[in-house]
Every structure is written in structure tokens, then in C-alpha cells.
Design a protein around this motif. Sequence first.
Motif, mmCIF file in Angstrom:
data_model
loop_
_atom_site.group_PDB
_atom_site.id
_atom_site.type_symbol
_atom_site.label_atom_id
_atom_site.label_comp_id
_atom_site.label_asym_id
_atom_site.label_seq_id
_atom_site.Cartn_x
_atom_site.Cartn_y
_atom_site.Cartn_z
ATOM 1 N N SER A 53 0.844 -1.201 0.000
ATOM 2 C CA SER A 53 0.000 0.000 0.000
ATOM 3 C C SER A 53 0.877 1.247 0.000
ATOM 4 N N GLY A 54 0.192 2.391 -0.141
ATOM 5 C CA GLY A 54 0.902 3.661 -0.075
ATOM 6 C C GLY A 54 1.494 3.885 1.307
ATOM 7 N N ALA A 55 0.692 3.613 2.324
ATOM 8 C CA ALA A 55 1.167 3.830 3.694
ATOM 9 C C ALA A 55 2.425 3.003 3.953
ATOM 10 N N VAL A 98 5.421 4.540 2.392
ATOM 11 C CA VAL A 98 5.859 5.702 3.192
ATOM 12 C C VAL A 98 6.570 5.224 4.463
ATOM 13 N N PHE A 134 -1.127 14.176 2.842
ATOM 14 C CA PHE A 134 -1.691 12.912 3.316
ATOM 15 C C PHE A 134 -0.736 11.804 2.915
ATOM 16 N N HIS A 135 -0.365 10.969 3.904
ATOM 17 C CA HIS A 135 0.603 9.911 3.601
ATOM 18 C C HIS A 135 0.128 8.523 4.019
ATOM 19 N N GLY A 136 -1.039 8.429 4.648
ATOM 20 C CA GLY A 136 -1.547 7.101 4.997
ATOM 21 C C GLY A 136 -1.996 7.006 6.437
ATOM 22 N N GLU A 147 4.882 15.674 -1.216
ATOM 23 C CA GLU A 147 4.126 15.248 -2.398
ATOM 24 C C GLU A 147 4.457 16.241 -3.516
ATOM 25 N N ASP A 205 6.541 11.592 -2.184
ATOM 26 C CA ASP A 205 5.389 10.696 -2.075
ATOM 27 C C ASP A 205 4.594 10.820 -3.369
ATOM 28 N N VAL A 242 2.494 8.455 -4.374
ATOM 29 C CA VAL A 242 1.465 7.413 -4.286
ATOM 30 C C VAL A 242 0.256 7.776 -5.155
ATOM 31 N N GLN A 243 -0.115 9.051 -5.129
ATOM 32 C CA GLN A 243 -1.278 9.465 -5.913
ATOM 33 C C GLN A 243 -0.880 10.071 -7.260
ATOM 34 N N LYS A 291 -1.051 2.988 -5.286
ATOM 35 C CA LYS A 291 -2.275 3.291 -6.035
ATOM 36 C C LYS A 291 -2.279 2.738 -7.464
HETATM 37 N N1 PLP Z 1 0.328 8.965 0.046
HETATM 38 C C1 PLP Z 1 -0.540 9.655 -0.702
HETATM 39 C C2 PLP Z 1 -0.052 10.871 -1.444
HETATM 40 C C3 PLP Z 1 -1.876 9.259 -0.797
HETATM 41 O O1 PLP Z 1 -2.726 9.962 -1.547
HETATM 42 C C4 PLP Z 1 -2.292 8.112 -0.086
HETATM 43 C C5 PLP Z 1 -3.689 7.664 -0.130
HETATM 44 O O2 PLP Z 1 -4.586 8.379 -0.488
HETATM 45 C C6 PLP Z 1 -1.345 7.416 0.684
HETATM 46 C C7 PLP Z 1 -0.047 7.859 0.726
HETATM 47 C C8 PLP Z 1 -1.751 6.189 1.446
HETATM 48 O O3 PLP Z 1 -1.975 5.138 0.560
HETATM 49 P P1 PLP Z 1 -2.776 3.846 1.033
HETATM 50 O O4 PLP Z 1 -4.177 4.250 1.259
HETATM 51 O O5 PLP Z 1 -2.597 2.889 -0.108
HETATM 52 O O6 PLP Z 1 -2.122 3.361 2.271
#
Ligand code: PLP
Length: 444
Positions: free
Chosen positions: A121-123, A126, A149-151, A226, A259, A261-262, A289
Amino acid sequence: MNPCDDTTFTLGSKAQAIIDLDGKVISPAYTRGYPLVIDRALGARVWDPDGHEFLDFCAGIAVNSTGHCHPKVVEAICEQAHRFLHMSGTDFYYDVMAKLADRLAKSAPGMAAKRVSFGNSGAEAVEGALKLARYATGRPYIISFYRSFHGRTYGAMSVTASKALQKSRFAPLLPAVVHAHYPYHYRDVFRSDNIYMAGQRCLDYLQSHVLKCAVPANEVAAFLVEPIQGEGGYVVPPASFLTGLQALARDIGALVIADEVQSGIGRTGKLWASQWFRGFEPDMIASAKGLASGLPLGALIARADVMTWPPGTHASTFGGNPLACAAALATLELMDAELTQNALQVGKHLMRSLTALGKTSPHLAQVRGLGLMIGLEIVADKTSRRSDPLLREAVVNRCFELGLLVLGCGESSIRLSPPLTITPEDADKAVSILAQALADVSRA
Ligand code: PLP
């Protein structure tokens, strides 16, 4: 049946039954805005169990990068499923994981060699970045940014500063985390005239306040940023902010973690959003993601001379699962072949139409973004520029009733993150539904 044909949308009985069951057994912490129940999906179309059709402009929160059930992704998953489902790449070797790491390592900005650590996952990506930053530098502090937002895991939650509610009653959090300002197009904390000035002021503040009064510079392990803020409102900073941050990091011996992720995996019209900002070469990239088109996969890509942690320090049983890796390899092939380019072209087309819509709608104050990562700033009126989260919710809900799936972000913004397969015709359809929704809530 397209709910767009109805003036008032009525939820069908099959969808209602699922929502009733869900309401009894699913964690109440989930935030469901409108009652979409998905039964099946293909490309940019989603159907509920009662036959309503929706145009998907959220893609499972920017995850279905290649659209729903892209035949090449499904084929890659099926092929892998017939070979083996799992063997834990933390303890054994297999081709799809090594090939994907090779592909990702070569794709990241900068000439330095890279290595990859997989999670789910993103979290998790991170978390890995935070651990590696501390491990590699021997320093404790992480500086991240307001509205980021990082998780939801403890480390990722600690560096997040999006909504205070997300931390409510969960403290104590990770120590040695400090937040700094991120430049805003619209509601800049420094009341700057423009985004370039805002970026400069954020950097000045970081040096003159954060690193002077709150954190010893020689104890900063990393800046976590981000390249385009997602949850915070789809906010694009000026390149000078990111390159300035990188210069500052190099100056004090800290690392830069992007980051993505998005923002990554073609969403902005380049594989990594970081590539839009000339000279910005983060030491680590967190990805998830859109990476595996909907299968759970996170990746931490880091400079090889940074990712030097020895065996046993960091891993995850399911991280780099073979099905997810196969899906990711197919996803990246599609990105190279056409989708990143499509995101760029259809994104420009969308931006033009939305900007025109902004000229006529009293509530659409700003259209911003890159590629198919587009944010719409919703206001009560353009004179006061007062943000209006309730009006934003009304627009999002009305879009759903009219057959368009979108989500909110930031204080008062709507995010558009459709599959990167979207056509100009679907983009036009989305804009016309948005126009209708804005007009309907204005009248209400
Ligand atoms: N980092 C960013 C920039 C995100 O937008 C998100 C989720 O929206 C995350 C991390 C966390 O990802 P996850 O929900 O897959 O843990």
C-alpha cells in the motif's frame, strides 16, 4: 440505464440491500459520501447491481490507472495465477518481482542507480521511506508538509497533516516529526500574490523558523513531500519550491522523499510527477495506487547508495506479490505504449473545457493540475472567494445522481482522477455533467 436520464436518482433495491448489510458489519470509520454500490466495471464505466451506469472520474481514488479490468492487465494476472500465487519475495526469488524492480529503478529521475523494496500500500511505502531515511542518515527528524496525506499506519499518520480528525485520539504519534508550509495556489498561508512567491516564502519560513527555532538542521533525516498534493487539494507547487527544497536538503545532509502514491504512474502525463519539475531528483519515491491497476502493491524506490539496510531490517510477507507484480508490469507497458501520452492530451483538453466552464459558473473559482490530476476549487461566490465545503459536497452528490463519479479533496475542492484510458468524448461528457451539477446546486 443511465442515472443521467433521471432528474431525481432513486437507489435500487439490490444496491440498498448491500448498503444495509454493510452498515451492520463494516467499520464505521469509512467515509462514504454517496451510495455507489459497484457490481461490475469496464474501462471508465461502472454499473451498480440495479443497472445504473456511471462514468468513473475517480478510478477507485486514482488507482484504476489503466481503467477497470483492462484486458492486458487481466491477462497478465490470469497468466501469473496459473503459474503461482505467492512465494514471499522476502525469502525467495521470482522473475516478475525482479523484472518490476528493474523497470521501476530505471524509471526514477536521476542517473544514480536505484533499488526497490515492495509493500502492499501507499502507507507501507511511506513507512519504508521513513525507516530508511532514519537508517541511512542516523538522524531522527522528518519534516513533512501541512495538508499532506501519507496514509493511516502510525508512521504515515504521524507525517500526515491533512485533517486533525485523522489523528483524533490516536496519539502519541511518531516523535521527531515536524510540519512545514506547502505553497498554495489559492489559499496561501502567506497571502502571497502568486504561487512562485508562495513557494519562495515557504522555503524562507522553513529556513528562518523551522530550522532555526524548532529542529536542529543536522538532525533532519528527510523532507517528505508530495510533488503535487493529492488529498490536500490537487495543488501543484512551483518547480522552484521543490528544487529549492532539494538544495536545502543537500546543504544540510538530509534526504528528499517524494510521495508519488497518488501523483505517480502516468497520472500527470509523465510516469512520475517529479519529472515535471526540472532538476528535481528525489532520493526516494514512494509509489502505490495506480502501480498495479487495482491490485494492492506499494513500492519504495531509493538510490542504491541510500538503500543499504542489511538483511532482516525491512520486509513484508505479501509485498511484491506475484499477481500484483504481473499486473504492474502490464500497467507500465501500457503507460509506455500510450496511456501516459493520453493522460497528457486528454488532460489538456479537459483543462481547457473546465477553464471555460469556470468563466461562466459563479462557484468554480479555479481549475488546476497536470495531466489527469485535476482539482476544481469550489467557492460560495467569486467575490468573497469563501470556501464552501457543503456546496462542494452538494456538487459531488449531484454529479453522482447525474451519472458521474467524482470525489472531494482539500477544504473545498473536487478532484478529477479518471482512468488514463479516458477519451476526449468521455471528458466532454464529464464536463457537461459537472456544468449541470454546478447549475443545479446553484439554483437549489
Ligand atoms: N500517500 C498519498 C499521497 C496518498 O494519496 C495516499 C492515499 O490516499 C497514501 C499515501 C496512502 O496510501 P494507502 O491508502 O494505499 O495506504
